[in-house]
Scaffold this active site. Sequence first.
Site, PDB file in Angstrom:
ATOM      1  N   GLY A  40     -16.271  -3.798   8.084  1.00 34.69           N
ATOM      2  CA  GLY A  40     -17.492  -3.572   8.589  1.00 34.69           C
ATOM      3  C   GLY A  40     -18.480  -4.261   6.849  1.00 34.69           C
ATOM      4  O   GLY A  40     -17.651  -5.135   6.025  1.00 34.69           O
ATOM      5  N   HIS A  43     -20.119 -10.652   6.502  1.00 35.97           N
ATOM      6  CA  HIS A  43     -20.997 -12.102   5.690  1.00 35.97           C
ATOM      7  C   HIS A  43     -20.150 -13.220   6.457  1.00 35.97           C
ATOM      8  O   HIS A  43     -19.482 -12.675   7.737  1.00 35.97           O
ATOM      9  CB  HIS A  43     -20.481 -11.669   5.160  1.00 35.97           C
ATOM     10  CG  HIS A  43     -19.358 -11.648   4.525  1.00 35.97           C
ATOM     11  ND1 HIS A  43     -18.176 -12.765   4.536  1.00 35.97           N
ATOM     12  CD2 HIS A  43     -18.292 -11.025   3.747  1.00 35.97           C
ATOM     13  CE1 HIS A  43     -16.989 -12.872   4.582  1.00 35.97           C
ATOM     14  NE2 HIS A  43     -17.381 -11.308   3.315  1.00 35.97           N
ATOM     15  N   GLY A  45     -17.838 -15.188   6.391  1.00 36.12           N
ATOM     16  CA  GLY A  45     -16.518 -15.455   6.356  1.00 36.12           C
ATOM     17  C   GLY A  45     -16.116 -15.128   7.365  1.00 36.12           C
ATOM     18  O   GLY A  45     -15.256 -14.750   8.170  1.00 36.12           O
ATOM     19  N   HIS A  46     -16.833 -13.298   7.820  1.00 33.15           N
ATOM     20  CA  HIS A  46     -16.108 -12.287   9.184  1.00 33.15           C
ATOM     21  C   HIS A  46     -16.604 -13.236  10.101  1.00 33.15           C
ATOM     22  O   HIS A  46     -15.876 -13.249  10.969  1.00 33.15           O
ATOM     23  CB  HIS A  46     -16.985 -11.045   8.993  1.00 33.15           C
ATOM     24  CG  HIS A  46     -16.365 -10.477   7.652  1.00 33.15           C
ATOM     25  ND1 HIS A  46     -16.959  -9.663   6.825  1.00 33.15           N
ATOM     26  CD2 HIS A  46     -15.474  -9.643   7.443  1.00 33.15           C
ATOM     27  CE1 HIS A  46     -16.694  -8.667   5.938  1.00 33.15           C
ATOM     28  NE2 HIS A  46     -15.148  -8.834   6.694  1.00 33.15           N
ATOM     29  N   GLN A 168      -2.826 -10.140   1.757  1.00 35.35           N
ATOM     30  CA  GLN A 168      -2.692  -8.582   2.869  1.00 35.35           C
ATOM     31  C   GLN A 168      -2.785  -9.502   3.942  1.00 35.35           C
ATOM     32  O   GLN A 168      -1.795  -9.859   4.368  1.00 35.35           O
ATOM     33  CB  GLN A 168      -4.509  -8.512   2.645  1.00 35.35           C
ATOM     34  CG  GLN A 168      -4.690  -8.432   4.408  1.00 35.35           C
ATOM     35  CD  GLN A 168      -6.306  -7.565   4.366  1.00 35.35           C
ATOM     36  OE1 GLN A 168      -6.040  -6.520   4.236  1.00 35.35           O
ATOM     37  NE2 GLN A 168      -6.700  -8.307   5.315  1.00 35.35           N
TER      38      GLN A 168
END
Length: 296
Positions: A40, A43, A45-46, A168
């Site tokens: 959550g 921004h 990027g998401h 990641q």
Amino acid sequence: MNLPQQAQFNSQPMQIIHTVNELRNVLKAQPSIGFVPTMGNLHAGHVHLVEIAKQHAQCVVVSIFVNPLQFGANEDLASYPRTLEADCEKLKIAGADIVFAPSVAEVYADFDGNNLNQTMTITPPPMARELCGASRPGHFSGIATVVMKLFNIVQPQVSVFGQKDFQQLFVIKQLVKQFNLPITIIAGNTVREPSGLAMSSRNGYLTSTQKIAAAQLQQCLQQIVSAIKQGNTDFADLEQTAMQMLNDKGWLVDYISVRSANTLALATQDDSNLVVLGAAKLGNVRLIDNIDFCAK
Ligand code: PAF
């Protein structure tokens, strides 16, 4: 907060679902599922990751779940921004089909209301104990565990992760490969502010002065990339110089490291696909960034 189950935007209904059972029921009818896991506080990027997912699947699910298992004892779990309503507005505009926003108890069946000591976890490969893993013990185990759970719940064909979290992404690719998951992992390019600062949910912690200074991390990495492209292969020296430069500017550097982009092992002169990664604190805010590039 429980939001209405169906929100309308441009006649496209976006569903907001909080339970695994309901999500499974809704997803039964979907021919192809693209999945963007997030914590959550979304921004640009998401939003970019959602746009990529939409190109690969008919139904795009975005999870919003602040995963306690990937936060260390002294990290920002309690203060991590929870902005579900604003996030859902952005996701409607981005064209997501389903927002999955479960509680901790919904995701972790063994959650006793206080801790997750009984949780069965995934141990990622040793690489996960280097770089960010060195200063955040258990971080990638927490990520691998929650992503495995979310993959099992959503059962997507495609899942999109931001390249800003390079390590990641590496761990997730290993998870999929080593557990034979039938999921294609797609990397989304890092979206940056005009200053070059990588978009991050944690940028919101920065003061306006810090936000200007924060671009220095990316500039430092960029200088290393330029030096290597010009033939400098003294990686250790380049790393040391960059760390010194940032420390001199008031940062507290965790690491700056040149690695193979394929294996994340220390770079050698034979590697052509490289990535330079950095993590450093500006005030209390820990920022990470990386640039992958072709050295030859
Ligand atoms: O990148 C993130 O936001 C999180 O680490 C992820 C992948 C959603 C797992 O909690």
